[in-house]
Design a protein around this motif. Structure first.
Motif, PDB file in Angstrom:
ATOM      1  N   LEU A 176       0.829  -1.189   0.000  1.00 26.02           N
ATOM      2  CA  LEU A 176       0.000   0.000   0.000  1.00 26.02           C
ATOM      3  C   LEU A 176       0.870   1.248   0.000  1.00 26.02           C
ATOM      4  CD1 LEU A 176      -2.920   1.108   0.557  1.00 26.02           C
ATOM      5  CD2 LEU A 176      -2.572   0.364   2.879  1.00 26.02           C
ATOM      6  N   VAL A 198      -6.070   1.056   7.320  1.00 26.37           N
ATOM      7  CA  VAL A 198      -6.927   0.050   6.702  1.00 26.37           C
ATOM      8  C   VAL A 198      -7.872  -0.522   7.734  1.00 26.37           C
ATOM      9  CG1 VAL A 198      -6.964  -2.154   5.502  1.00 26.37           C
ATOM     10  CG2 VAL A 198      -5.114  -0.567   5.078  1.00 26.37           C
ATOM     11  N   THR A 217      -3.574   0.829  -4.805  1.00 30.82           N
ATOM     12  CA  THR A 217      -2.920  -0.460  -4.749  1.00 30.82           C
ATOM     13  C   THR A 217      -3.543  -1.346  -5.815  1.00 30.82           C
ATOM     14  OG1 THR A 217      -2.311  -2.302  -3.312  1.00 30.82           O
ATOM     15  CG2 THR A 217      -4.461  -1.353  -2.955  1.00 30.82           C
ATOM     16  N   LYS A 269      -5.072  -4.929  -7.444  1.00 31.68           N
ATOM     17  CA  LYS A 269      -6.019  -5.918  -6.950  1.00 31.68           C
ATOM     18  C   LYS A 269      -5.272  -7.021  -6.206  1.00 31.68           C
ATOM     19  CE  LYS A 269     -10.158  -8.240  -8.562  1.00 31.68           C
ATOM     20  NZ  LYS A 269     -10.984  -8.550  -9.723  1.00 31.68           N
ATOM     21  N   ARG A 297      -4.246  -5.706  -2.825  1.00 30.69           N
ATOM     22  CA  ARG A 297      -5.367  -5.674  -1.885  1.00 30.69           C
ATOM     23  C   ARG A 297      -5.656  -7.066  -1.354  1.00 30.69           C
ATOM     24  NH1 ARG A 297      -7.237  -1.951  -5.671  1.00 30.69           N
ATOM     25  NH2 ARG A 297      -8.472  -3.527  -6.753  1.00 30.69           N
ATOM     26  N   GLN A 340      -5.329  -8.263   2.472  1.00 32.59           N
ATOM     27  CA  GLN A 340      -6.460  -8.874   3.177  1.00 32.59           C
ATOM     28  C   GLN A 340      -6.051 -10.206   3.791  1.00 32.59           C
ATOM     29  OE1 GLN A 340      -9.534  -7.451   3.714  1.00 32.59           O
ATOM     30  NE2 GLN A 340      -9.698  -9.143   5.125  1.00 32.59           N
TER      31      GLN A 340
END
Length: 172
Positions: A14, A41, A116, A118, A121, A125
């Motif tokens: 990020l 986040v 950022t 995909k 991300r 996550q």
């Protein structure tokens, strides 16, 4: 692989940009863990559309909203709710406490975190989920809930968590 500018250990996923008073932009690359620790986040927050939030605001104009007034332009918070637009830059300060939850609902955060990919991300996550599971495991061990700890340990192993800080041992 770009390393996190804060911890220097993990892969950065990020980019966080900041403008100083002189308009100079600085960019900071952070990993998922450092981003979460600093409040950049909040993965569990669901984003709402701007239209949904503004429609909801218009429906719920209350008497107390008319008492909150911007010193710069004289706009009331009730008027902001009806219009969906602020009157001036000072409105951000005047309505700060009420705007923060709205921004969190719309954007998922109150601080801009940059762009950022995909894949970035998804990786962030996954790391947040692993971190959450590790924290749950730590709490389960501290609370002597060994059945839950064993289940969490197994879940971490299934997800390929290679970090072993000793907490998962002896939970057969």
């Amino acid at each position: 692989m770009r390393r996190c500018d804060l911890c220097k250990k993990n892969e950065a996923v990020l980019s966080v940009s900041r403008l100083d008073k002189n308009g100079k932009k600085t960019e900071l690359w952070v990993c998922a863990e450092c981003a979460q620790e600093r409040g950049f986040v909040k993965a569990e927050v669901l984003k709402a559309s701007v239209a949904e939030v503004l429609a909801e605001l218009k429906e719920r104009v209350e008497e107390q909203d008319s008492r909150l007034v911007c010193a710069g332009c004289g706009m009331t918070y009730a008027e902001f709710k009806r219009r969906g637009r602020l009157g001036c830059a000072q409105c951000w300060t005047a309505f700060h406490d009420r705007l923060q939850p709205l921004l969190r609902r719309i954007h998922g955060a109150v601080q801009h975190v940059g762009r950022t990919t995909k894949a970035g991300r998804k990786k962030a996550q996954e790391r947040l989920n692993l971190q959450r599971l590790r924290e749950d495991l730590r709490r389960a061990i501290e609370g002597e809930d060994y059945e839950r700890a064993a289940a969490l340990r197994d879940q971490l192993r299934q997800l390929g968590d290679e970090t072993d800080n000793g907490e998962g041992r002896n939970l057969a």
